[in-house]
Design an enzyme around this catalytic site. Structure first.
Site, PDB file in Angstrom:
ATOM      1  N   ILE A   1       0.844  -1.206   0.000  1.00 15.81           N
ATOM      2  CA  ILE A   1       0.000   0.000   0.000  1.00 15.81           C
ATOM      3  C   ILE A   1       0.879   1.256   0.000  1.00 15.81           C
TER       4      ILE A   1
ATOM      5  N   ASN B   1      12.692  -1.195   6.282  1.00 14.07           N
ATOM      6  CA  ASN B   1      13.813  -2.130   6.498  1.00 14.07           C
ATOM      7  C   ASN B   1      13.791  -3.278   5.495  1.00 14.07           C
TER       8      ASN B   1
ATOM      9  N   LEU C   1      12.587   0.679  12.114  1.00 11.01           N
ATOM     10  CA  LEU C   1      11.947   1.678  12.991  1.00 11.01           C
ATOM     11  C   LEU C   1      11.801   1.183  14.426  1.00 11.01           C
TER      12      LEU C   1
ATOM     13  N   PHE D   1       3.014   3.319   7.552  1.00 14.63           N
ATOM     14  CA  PHE D   1       2.530   2.023   7.061  1.00 14.63           C
ATOM     15  C   PHE D   1       3.276   0.861   7.706  1.00 14.63           C
TER      16      PHE D   1
ATOM     17  N   SER E   1      -7.164  -0.899  10.497  1.00 11.41           N
ATOM     18  CA  SER E   1      -7.783  -2.002   9.753  1.00 11.41           C
ATOM     19  C   SER E   1      -9.205  -2.250  10.220  1.00 11.41           C
TER      20      SER E   1
ATOM     21  N   TYR F   1      -1.929  -9.805  15.649  1.00  9.47           N
ATOM     22  CA  TYR F   1      -1.866  -8.736  14.631  1.00  9.47           C
ATOM     23  C   TYR F   1      -3.010  -7.748  14.826  1.00  9.47           C
TER      24      TYR F   1
ATOM     25  N   LYS G   1      -3.313  -3.456  16.026  1.00 10.53           N
ATOM     26  CA  LYS G   1      -4.042  -2.314  15.430  1.00 10.53           C
ATOM     27  C   LYS G   1      -4.921  -1.656  16.490  1.00 10.53           C
TER      28      LYS G   1
ATOM     29  N   ASN H   1      -2.020 -16.328   1.920  1.00  8.61           N
ATOM     30  CA  ASN H   1      -3.182 -16.556   2.789  1.00  8.61           C
ATOM     31  C   ASN H   1      -4.381 -15.784   2.288  1.00  8.61           C
TER      32      ASN H   1
ATOM     33  N   LEU I   1      -7.099 -13.955  -0.266  1.00  8.08           N
ATOM     34  CA  LEU I   1      -7.870 -14.492  -1.386  1.00  8.08           C
ATOM     35  C   LEU I   1      -7.285 -14.129  -2.752  1.00  8.08           C
TER      36      LEU I   1
ATOM     37  N   ARG J   1     -16.880  -9.646   1.970  1.00  6.10           N
ATOM     38  CA  ARG J   1     -15.925  -8.606   2.382  1.00  6.10           C
ATOM     39  C   ARG J   1     -16.102  -7.380   1.506  1.00  6.10           C
TER      40      ARG J   1
ATOM     41  N   ASP K   1     -12.301 -16.895  10.731  1.00  8.65           N
ATOM     42  CA  ASP K   1     -12.901 -16.002   9.727  1.00  8.65           C
ATOM     43  C   ASP K   1     -14.233 -15.450  10.219  1.00  8.65           C
TER      44      ASP K   1
HETATM   45  P1  NAD Z   1       3.552  -4.598   3.385  1.00  9.60           P
HETATM   46  O1  NAD Z   1       4.154  -5.695   4.198  1.00  9.60           O
HETATM   47  O2  NAD Z   1       3.583  -4.731   1.914  1.00  9.60           O
HETATM   48  O3  NAD Z   1       4.223  -3.202   3.778  1.00  9.60           O
HETATM   49  C1  NAD Z   1       4.702  -2.925   5.070  1.00  9.60           C
HETATM   50  C2  NAD Z   1       6.133  -2.430   4.925  1.00  9.60           C
HETATM   51  O4  NAD Z   1       6.648  -2.130   6.226  1.00  9.60           O
HETATM   52  C3  NAD Z   1       7.058  -3.456   4.301  1.00  9.60           C
HETATM   53  O5  NAD Z   1       7.723  -2.842   3.205  1.00  9.60           O
HETATM   54  C4  NAD Z   1       8.035  -3.813   5.414  1.00  9.60           C
HETATM   55  O6  NAD Z   1       9.315  -4.093   4.914  1.00  9.60           O
HETATM   56  C5  NAD Z   1       8.001  -2.559   6.274  1.00  9.60           C
HETATM   57  N1  NAD Z   1       8.316  -2.752   7.695  1.00  9.60           N
HETATM   58  C6  NAD Z   1       7.755  -3.623   8.570  1.00  9.60           C
HETATM   59  N2  NAD Z   1       8.326  -3.491   9.783  1.00  9.60           N
HETATM   60  C7  NAD Z   1       9.253  -2.504   9.678  1.00  9.60           C
HETATM   61  C8  NAD Z   1      10.164  -1.912  10.582  1.00  9.60           C
HETATM   62  N3  NAD Z   1      10.265  -2.322  11.844  1.00  9.60           N
HETATM   63  N4  NAD Z   1      10.953  -0.908  10.141  1.00  9.60           N
HETATM   64  C9  NAD Z   1      10.892  -0.504   8.855  1.00  9.60           C
HETATM   65  N5  NAD Z   1      10.060  -1.030   7.949  1.00  9.60           N
HETATM   66  C10 NAD Z   1       9.246  -2.028   8.360  1.00  9.60           C
HETATM   67  O7  NAD Z   1       2.056  -4.399   3.929  1.00  9.60           O
HETATM   68  P2  NAD Z   1       0.867  -3.520   3.345  1.00  9.60           P
HETATM   69  O8  NAD Z   1      -0.186  -4.456   2.894  1.00  9.60           O
HETATM   70  O9  NAD Z   1       1.397  -2.493   2.423  1.00  9.60           O
HETATM   71  O10 NAD Z   1       0.344  -2.860   4.690  1.00  9.60           O
HETATM   72  C11 NAD Z   1       0.679  -1.541   5.057  1.00  9.60           C
HETATM   73  C12 NAD Z   1      -0.014  -1.214   6.364  1.00  9.60           C
HETATM   74  O11 NAD Z   1      -1.415  -1.350   6.189  1.00  9.60           O
HETATM   75  C13 NAD Z   1       0.343  -2.121   7.523  1.00  9.60           C
HETATM   76  O12 NAD Z   1       0.372  -1.355   8.715  1.00  9.60           O
HETATM   77  C14 NAD Z   1      -0.799  -3.105   7.565  1.00  9.60           C
HETATM   78  O13 NAD Z   1      -0.979  -3.649   8.859  1.00  9.60           O
HETATM   79  C15 NAD Z   1      -1.951  -2.197   7.193  1.00  9.60           C
HETATM   80  N6  NAD Z   1      -3.108  -2.914   6.635  1.00  9.60           N
HETATM   81  C16 NAD Z   1      -2.938  -3.764   5.578  1.00  9.60           C
HETATM   82  C17 NAD Z   1      -4.019  -4.450   5.057  1.00  9.60           C
HETATM   83  C18 NAD Z   1      -3.840  -5.429   3.944  1.00  9.60           C
HETATM   84  O14 NAD Z   1      -4.704  -6.293   3.780  1.00  9.60           O
HETATM   85  N7  NAD Z   1      -2.786  -5.343   3.139  1.00  9.60           N
HETATM   86  C19 NAD Z   1      -5.292  -4.242   5.604  1.00  9.60           C
HETATM   87  C20 NAD Z   1      -5.449  -3.351   6.669  1.00  9.60           C
HETATM   88  C21 NAD Z   1      -4.321  -2.688   7.183  1.00  9.60           C
HETATM   89  C1  WQD Z   2     -10.992 -12.846   2.203  1.00 10.93           C
HETATM   90  C2  WQD Z   2     -12.129 -13.856   2.044  1.00 10.93           C
HETATM   91  C3  WQD Z   2     -11.738 -15.914   3.249  1.00 10.93           C
HETATM   92  C4  WQD Z   2      -8.325 -17.254   0.921  1.00 10.93           C
HETATM   93  C5  WQD Z   2      -7.386 -10.176   6.190  1.00 10.93           C
HETATM   94  C6  WQD Z   2      -7.042  -9.798   7.601  1.00 10.93           C
HETATM   95  C7  WQD Z   2      -7.572  -8.419   7.921  1.00 10.93           C
HETATM   96  C8  WQD Z   2      -7.092  -7.398   6.887  1.00 10.93           C
HETATM   97  C9  WQD Z   2      -7.385  -7.848   5.509  1.00 10.93           C
HETATM   98  C10 WQD Z   2      -5.043  -6.401   7.693  1.00 10.93           C
HETATM   99  C11 WQD Z   2     -12.457 -14.563   3.356  1.00 10.93           C
HETATM  100  C12 WQD Z   2     -11.784 -16.151   1.760  1.00 10.93           C
HETATM  101  C13 WQD Z   2      -9.387 -16.534   1.416  1.00 10.93           C
HETATM  102  C14 WQD Z   2      -8.591 -18.475   0.239  1.00 10.93           C
HETATM  103  C15 WQD Z   2     -10.944 -18.131   0.576  1.00 10.93           C
HETATM  104  N1  WQD Z   2      -5.663  -7.226   6.959  1.00 10.93           N
HETATM  105  N2  WQD Z   2     -10.654 -16.965   1.255  1.00 10.93           N
HETATM  106  N3  WQD Z   2      -9.897 -18.849   0.093  1.00 10.93           N
HETATM  107  O1  WQD Z   2      -9.376 -12.642   6.152  1.00 10.93           O
HETATM  108  O2  WQD Z   2     -10.961 -10.926   5.154  1.00 10.93           O
HETATM  109  O3  WQD Z   2      -8.793 -10.205   6.055  1.00 10.93           O
HETATM  110  O4  WQD Z   2      -6.859  -9.187   5.308  1.00 10.93           O
HETATM  111  O5  WQD Z   2      -5.412  -5.649   8.510  1.00 10.93           O
HETATM  112  O6  WQD Z   2      -7.131  -8.097   9.195  1.00 10.93           O
HETATM  113  O7  WQD Z   2      -7.634 -10.764   8.474  1.00 10.93           O
HETATM  114  O8  WQD Z   2      -8.817 -11.478   3.967  1.00 10.93           O
HETATM  115  O9  WQD Z   2      -8.021 -12.182   1.736  1.00 10.93           O
HETATM  116  O10 WQD Z   2      -7.568 -13.694   3.724  1.00 10.93           O
HETATM  117  O11 WQD Z   2      -9.902 -13.464   2.877  1.00 10.93           O
HETATM  118  O12 WQD Z   2     -12.097 -18.531   0.439  1.00 10.93           O
HETATM  119  O13 WQD Z   2      -7.688 -19.174  -0.185  1.00 10.93           O
HETATM  120  O14 WQD Z   2     -11.673 -14.896   1.153  1.00 10.93           O
HETATM  121  O15 WQD Z   2     -12.388 -16.943   3.933  1.00 10.93           O
HETATM  122  O16 WQD Z   2     -13.835 -14.774   3.373  1.00 10.93           O
HETATM  123  P1  WQD Z   2      -9.566 -11.404   5.389  1.00 10.93           P
HETATM  124  P2  WQD Z   2      -8.473 -12.722   3.043  1.00 10.93           P
END
Ligand code: NAD
Ligand code: WQD
Length: 338
Positions: free
Chosen positions: A12, A32, A59, A81, A125, A150, A154, A199, A201, A232, A299
């Site tokens: 992101i 990092n 960090l 992030f 999240s 995790y 948050k 993990n 979808l 979702r 889930d």
């Molecule tokens: P990502 O893993 O692609 O990006 C996170 C980045 O942070 C990575 O580049 C990693 O190398 C860096 N990082 C982690 N720990 C660090 C540290 N101690 N020092 C420096 N860098 C560090 O993940 P993302 O999907 O881009 O997620 C970004 C943010 O959004 C995260 O806080 C995540 O929890 C949150 N978020 C993600 C999702 C999702 O589904 N992807 C959903 C909700 C919230």
């Molecule tokens: C989506 C849907 C699964 C894989 C996670 C974190 C949440 C947030 C977003 C960070 C669900 C189904 C999945 C597969 C499937 N992240 N599924 N087969 O679980 O909604 O959320 O990511 O903050 O905290 O929990 O996302 O993409 O894993 O699943 O049927 O092989 O797809 O059951 O309904 P989820 P997901």
């Protein structure tokens, strides 16, 4: 205006850096690279024509974080992030998750206070809502006890930010509660890096469509949803990136109503796993081999966002159609295999 983006080479973060640079912001990334690659910087440069500043930095190292701010103390705002984000892994490595996600946040906050950087946007999240009783969830839907370490990081991060903002009146914080971010940049130059067996979808689905995985498991078709599969709110990563730019502007222009605010960032529409598979097949013309298997432990059944607050207060709305998002995810998958 100069923005410090932690985790900016990640999924992101990299898309957000693109949108910030397109809007004329100067960006310095600290990451990092524990879950991303420096090549993302080149992708950002190719899309925007500008190479962002970058420092490889952990960090959780308070001294190194402070030194970073000492060198770049004139930054106007921070987007934080950086975090570890694998829900399942966090269950097995709780200390690593609490340590990484909470210490990095606190080190950033301590340095912001010391160097007078007043504006922060934080990645939260929808996981904080768990399975809400009433849908869609609004920002006043009660948070529920986290299902995983995790998710708890948050919840705890939001609490730290609330308490910090309460006593640091000059500080302004916006937490964005993302729903399910998916997709990739339409250029296929940046996207989500898969590590091991996915993990989530969408990476699992695109890898199945590409023949890397034999079949996608649909986790449960006996939920109380229209077609029985879980629902979702899938938000396009470029739409999500743009929400950060408007949040930053709100802070820099002093339009925030309180010094700690939070917003739901989703589409406002719930889609089931089976609907996603069908939309993917429509968008790409590629068939997905799938099988219904039992529900995945932990889930929730269904969640989607009420985005009224973000629409009105931030002036932001998700616009990318789901088929386009899924086509971008597919193109990114093909790019990874080149
Ligand atoms: P990502 O893993 O692609 O990006 C996170 C980045 O942070 C990575 O580049 C990693 O190398 C860096 N990082 C982690 N720990 C660090 C540290 N101690 N020092 C420096 N860098 C560090 O993940 P993302 O999907 O881009 O997620 C970004 C943010 O959004 C995260 O806080 C995540 O929890 C949150 N978020 C993600 C999702 C999702 O589904 N992807 C959903 C909700 C919230
Ligand atoms: C989506 C849907 C699964 C894989 C996670 C974190 C949440 C947030 C977003 C960070 C669900 C189904 C999945 C597969 C499937 N992240 N599924 N087969 O679980 O909604 O959320 O990511 O903050 O905290 O929990 O996302 O993409 O894993 O699943 O049927 O092989 O797809 O059951 O309904 P989820 P997901």
């Amino acid at each position: 205006m100069k923005i410090f983006v932690t985790g900016g080479t990640g999924y992101i973060g990299s898309h957000t850096v693109v949108e910030l640079q397109r809007e004329g912001f100067e960006v310095v990334i600290a990451d990092n690279l524990c879950n991303s690659r420096a090549e993302a910087l080149e992708g950002i440069r190719q899309i925007t024509g500008v190479m962002p500043g970058f420092e490889r930095l952990d960090l959780t190292d308070a001294g190194a974080t402070r030194d970073f701010f000492a060198r770049h103390g004139e930054v106007d705002a921070v987007i934080h992030f950086a975090a570890l984000k694998a829900v399942g892994e966090s269950v097995h490595k709780p200390l690593e998750y609490y340590s990484n996600n909470l210490n990095s946040l606190m080190n950033v906050l301590a340095s912001m206070r010391e160097f007078g950087v007043r504006h922060l946007v934080f990645s939260s999240s929808c996981t904080v809502y768990g399975q809400a009783e009433r849908l869609p969830v609004t920002e006043s839907t009660p948070r529920r006890e986290a299902e995983s370490p995790y998710g708890n990081t948050k919840m705890m991060s939001e609490d730290i930010l609330r308490d910090f903002a309460r006593v640091e009146g000059e500080m302004n914080v916006i937490a964005l509660r993302y729903f399910n971010p998916i997709g990739a940049h339409p250029s296929s130059l940046i996207g989500e890096l898969p590590t091991g067996v996915p993990n989530n979808l969408i990476p699992y689905l695109t890898q199945t469509a590409a023949g890397i995985r034999p079949e996608l498991s649909v986790f449960g078709d006996d939920y109380d949803t229209p077609d029985g599969s879980a629902v979702r709110d899938y938000i396009d990563v470029v739409d999500l990136a743009k929400a950060h730019v408007v949040a930053i502007r709100r802070l820099l222009e002093g339009r925030n109503r309180q010094n700690f605010e939070f917003f739901n960032i989703g589409t406002g529409r719930g889609l089931s796993v089976l609907e996603i598979i069908r939309a993917f097949e429509r968008a790409t013309g590629v068939k997905v081999n799938f099988r219904v298997t039992p529900r995945r432990a932990g889930d929730i059944e269904k969640v989607w966002a009420d985005t009224t607050l973000a629409n009105h207060e931030l002036g932001w709305k998700a616009v990318v159609p789901i088929e386009e998002t899924l086509l971008n995810a597919w193109n990114w998958q093909k790019h990874l295999m080149q």
